[in-house]
Scaffold this motif. Structure first.
Motif, PDB file in Angstrom:
ATOM      1  N   UNK A  57     -35.706   8.650  17.782  1.00  0.00           N
ATOM      2  CA  UNK A  57     -34.577   7.773  18.104  1.00  0.00           C
ATOM      3  C   UNK A  57     -33.270   8.332  17.552  1.00  0.00           C
ATOM      4  N   UNK A  58     -33.339   9.013  16.401  1.00  0.00           N
ATOM      5  CA  UNK A  58     -32.134   9.640  15.844  1.00  0.00           C
ATOM      6  C   UNK A  58     -31.635  10.749  16.777  1.00  0.00           C
ATOM      7  N   UNK A  59     -32.575  11.554  17.290  1.00  0.00           N
ATOM      8  CA  UNK A  59     -32.190  12.584  18.264  1.00  0.00           C
ATOM      9  C   UNK A  59     -31.628  11.971  19.528  1.00  0.00           C
ATOM     10  N   UNK A  60     -32.238  10.868  19.972  1.00  0.00           N
ATOM     11  CA  UNK A  60     -31.740  10.155  21.160  1.00  0.00           C
ATOM     12  C   UNK A  60     -30.323   9.641  20.924  1.00  0.00           C
ATOM     13  N   UNK A  61     -30.052   9.185  19.705  1.00  0.00           N
ATOM     14  CA  UNK A  61     -28.718   8.673  19.373  1.00  0.00           C
ATOM     15  C   UNK A  61     -27.663   9.770  19.530  1.00  0.00           C
ATOM     16  N   UNK A  62     -27.990  10.986  19.064  1.00  0.00           N
ATOM     17  CA  UNK A  62     -27.045  12.105  19.186  1.00  0.00           C
ATOM     18  C   UNK A  62     -26.710  12.355  20.653  1.00  0.00           C
ATOM     19  N   UNK A  63     -27.743  12.368  21.506  1.00  0.00           N
ATOM     20  CA  UNK A  63     -27.525  12.615  22.938  1.00  0.00           C
ATOM     21  C   UNK A  63     -26.722  11.474  23.567  1.00  0.00           C
ATOM     22  N   UNK A  64     -27.045  10.243  23.196  1.00  0.00           N
ATOM     23  CA  UNK A  64     -26.357   9.093  23.792  1.00  0.00           C
ATOM     24  C   UNK A  64     -24.902   9.021  23.358  1.00  0.00           C
ATOM     25  N   UNK A  65     -24.582   9.490  22.160  1.00  0.00           N
ATOM     26  CA  UNK A  65     -23.176   9.495  21.721  1.00  0.00           C
ATOM     27  C   UNK A  65     -22.349  10.430  22.607  1.00  0.00           C
ATOM     28  N   UNK A  66     -22.983  11.500  23.122  1.00  0.00           N
ATOM     29  CA  UNK A  66     -22.247  12.393  24.043  1.00  0.00           C
ATOM     30  C   UNK A  66     -22.075  11.770  25.422  1.00  0.00           C
ATOM     31  N   UNK A 204     -19.103  19.810  14.415  1.00  0.00           N
ATOM     32  CA  UNK A 204     -19.993  19.524  15.546  1.00  0.00           C
ATOM     33  C   UNK A 204     -20.107  18.020  15.777  1.00  0.00           C
ATOM     34  N   UNK A 205     -20.267  17.261  14.689  1.00  0.00           N
ATOM     35  CA  UNK A 205     -20.385  15.807  14.808  1.00  0.00           C
ATOM     36  C   UNK A 205     -19.125  15.196  15.407  1.00  0.00           C
ATOM     37  N   UNK A 206     -17.970  15.644  14.949  1.00  0.00           N
ATOM     38  CA  UNK A 206     -16.709  15.109  15.484  1.00  0.00           C
ATOM     39  C   UNK A 206     -16.566  15.453  16.960  1.00  0.00           C
ATOM     40  N   UNK A 207     -16.997  16.650  17.335  1.00  0.00           N
ATOM     41  CA  UNK A 207     -16.943  17.036  18.753  1.00  0.00           C
ATOM     42  C   UNK A 207     -17.858  16.154  19.608  1.00  0.00           C
ATOM     43  N   UNK A 208     -19.044  15.853  19.062  1.00  0.00           N
ATOM     44  CA  UNK A 208     -19.992  14.999  19.795  1.00  0.00           C
ATOM     45  C   UNK A 208     -19.378  13.628  20.068  1.00  0.00           C
ATOM     46  N   UNK A 209     -18.746  13.046  19.041  1.00  0.00           N
ATOM     47  CA  UNK A 209     -18.097  11.739  19.229  1.00  0.00           C
ATOM     48  C   UNK A 209     -16.924  11.848  20.204  1.00  0.00           C
ATOM     49  N   UNK A 210     -16.151  12.936  20.084  1.00  0.00           N
ATOM     50  CA  UNK A 210     -14.970  13.093  20.942  1.00  0.00           C
ATOM     51  C   UNK A 210     -15.369  13.220  22.410  1.00  0.00           C
ATOM     52  N   UNK A 211     -16.418  13.988  22.677  1.00  0.00           N
ATOM     53  CA  UNK A 211     -16.872  14.173  24.066  1.00  0.00           C
ATOM     54  C   UNK A 211     -17.399  12.858  24.638  1.00  0.00           C
ATOM     55  N   UNK A 212     -18.125  12.115  23.838  1.00  0.00           N
ATOM     56  CA  UNK A 212     -18.640  10.832  24.318  1.00  0.00           C
ATOM     57  C   UNK A 212     -17.551   9.805  24.501  1.00  0.00           C
ATOM     58  N   UNK A 224     -15.215  22.811  23.120  1.00  0.00           N
ATOM     59  CA  UNK A 224     -16.208  23.462  23.973  1.00  0.00           C
ATOM     60  C   UNK A 224     -17.270  22.426  24.356  1.00  0.00           C
ATOM     61  N   UNK A 225     -17.045  21.767  25.481  1.00  0.00           N
ATOM     62  CA  UNK A 225     -17.911  20.656  25.892  1.00  0.00           C
ATOM     63  C   UNK A 225     -19.319  21.135  26.222  1.00  0.00           C
ATOM     64  N   UNK A 226     -19.419  22.238  26.943  1.00  0.00           N
ATOM     65  CA  UNK A 226     -20.739  22.736  27.350  1.00  0.00           C
ATOM     66  C   UNK A 226     -21.594  23.100  26.143  1.00  0.00           C
ATOM     67  N   UNK A 227     -20.998  23.829  25.220  1.00  0.00           N
ATOM     68  CA  UNK A 227     -21.742  24.251  24.024  1.00  0.00           C
ATOM     69  C   UNK A 227     -22.166  23.049  23.186  1.00  0.00           C
ATOM     70  N   UNK A 228     -21.263  22.067  23.048  1.00  0.00           N
ATOM     71  CA  UNK A 228     -21.576  20.881  22.241  1.00  0.00           C
ATOM     72  C   UNK A 228     -22.726  20.098  22.848  1.00  0.00           C
ATOM     73  N   UNK A 229     -22.695  19.913  24.177  1.00  0.00           N
ATOM     74  CA  UNK A 229     -23.787  19.189  24.833  1.00  0.00           C
ATOM     75  C   UNK A 229     -25.107  19.962  24.716  1.00  0.00           C
ATOM     76  N   UNK A 230     -25.009  21.276  24.852  1.00  0.00           N
ATOM     77  CA  UNK A 230     -26.206  22.116  24.728  1.00  0.00           C
ATOM     78  C   UNK A 230     -26.850  21.925  23.356  1.00  0.00           C
TER      79      UNK A 230
END
Length: 340
Positions: A57-66, A204-212, A224-230
């Motif tokens: 669920x923690x991994x899912x949270x990271x993906x869902x934040x994007x 990386x964390x700040x980028x994840x929040x920013x993209x989402x 770098x949106x592609x790299x962050x999502x990857x």
């Protein structure tokens, strides 16, 4: 001002989740006090039973934040368990090598899904749906029969109890019973803290929040949106590998139908924990409380004794609807404020 900071629109859902969990648990302690609901061991059992789900669920949270989603995690758990069972029982590998192999497979699995989503712009739902079918199919290809794990090292890890020096009680024979946890709980909590630290204190964390929050603005900022999502999907894959291993340590077996619906439990835990479906907002500790709420409902069913286990699903559905409505209300209020 400090109080307002802690209760802004991004954290209020988290506080509601925490309040809901403790309210439910206190109600359980009052209703089932004579059946041992208030024992510390019962509380620890929530972590023992759900160690794998906490990490996934923690991994899912990271993906869902994007702003994405990963519905392949349940099938990957089944594949991870089957790989572990097959490598140790049929191929004769030792436990540490088998676990290391599963973690590598998890990373590669998440990386491939993330690459297709990021660089070929395939919708996350469609890509991870394909991943879900692939993982479940590969599980059946490895073996259609259940494989019970007899590896001594693996079983020793699975059954090793870590006793706590407090919170014990005397049984009817006058013997002191100390509460305990398994190593899986420690691994799950360490993974949770690392992901929390990554999301909160790293670039990386700040980028994840920013993209989402707003992908267009993040792109204009030069992220770098592609790299962050990857990376986000690769983290989810690694978490699936770790979570699958922890799940396997609980069941000590691999079979095709294992962990069916696990992906929905992970998504529900993230949403109940305050992660927005639209991305940009989320907290892995909120997700932890989402998992604990799920576990508390299961405890209610067990202690009550006469209710169908399907009431767990019905209760989670009601909670999901409640939190999605709350998300919509807060999104509406935020938009109104921006418009003023």
């Amino acid at each position: 001002m400090k109080l307002k900071k802690h209760f802004d629109s991004k954290t209020v859902l988290l506080w509601i989740t925490i309040l809901l969990f403790f309210s439910m648990y206190i109600i359980g302690m009052v209703i089932y006090h004579d059946r041992g609901f208030a024992n510390l061991q019962n509380f620890l059992n929530l972590f023992i039973s759900n160690a794998g789900l906490i990490v996934i669920s923690a991994g899912m949270t990271v993906v869902m934040i994007t702003g994405g989603i990963d519905i392949s995690v349940g099938s990957f758990v089944a594949m991870a368990c089957m790989i572990l069972a097959d490598l140790m029982e049929n191929k004769g590998l030792d436990a540490s090598t088998a676990i290391f192999f599963v973690l590598i497979v998890g990373i590669v699995f998440g990386f491939v899904q993330g690459w297709f989503i990021s660089y070929l712009k395939i919708q996350p739902f469609i890509m991870t749906l394909a991943g879900m079918f692939f993982a479940r199919g590969m599980t059946a290809i490895i073996s259609q029969d259940m494989i019970n794990i007899q590896n001594k090292t693996f079983l020793a890890i699975a059954s090793h109890k870590i006793y706590l020096p407090f919170g014990g009680y005397l049984n009817k024979h006058g013997k002191l019973i100390l509460p305990y946890i398994y190593p899986t709980v420690i691994v799950a909590l360490i993974a949770l803290v690392i992901i929390f630290w990554m999301l909160r204190y790293t670039k990386l964390g700040r980028n994840i929040y920013a993209i989402g929050g707003n992908e267009q603005s993040a792109m204009l900022m030069g992220l770098d949106i592609k790299k962050t999502k990857l990376i986000a999907y690769t983290i989810s894959g690694l978490c699936s590998g770790i979570g699958g291993t922890l799940f396997c340590l609980n069941t000590c077996s691999g079979f095709v139908e294992q962990a069916k619906g696990f992906e929905m439990d992970a998504i529900a835990s993230a949403v109940i924990g305050g992660t927005l479906l639209t991305g940009g907002v989320g907290n892995v500790f909120g997700t932890l409380f989402g998992v604990l709420i799920n576990g508390t409902i299961q405890s209610f069913i067990t202690f009550q004794g006469t209710l169908s286990s399907w009431w767990v699903r019905i209760s989670i559905a009601a909670l999901l609807a409640f939190f999605i409505i709350l998300q919509s209300i807060f999104a509406f209020i935020t938009e109104r404020r921006k418009g003023l």
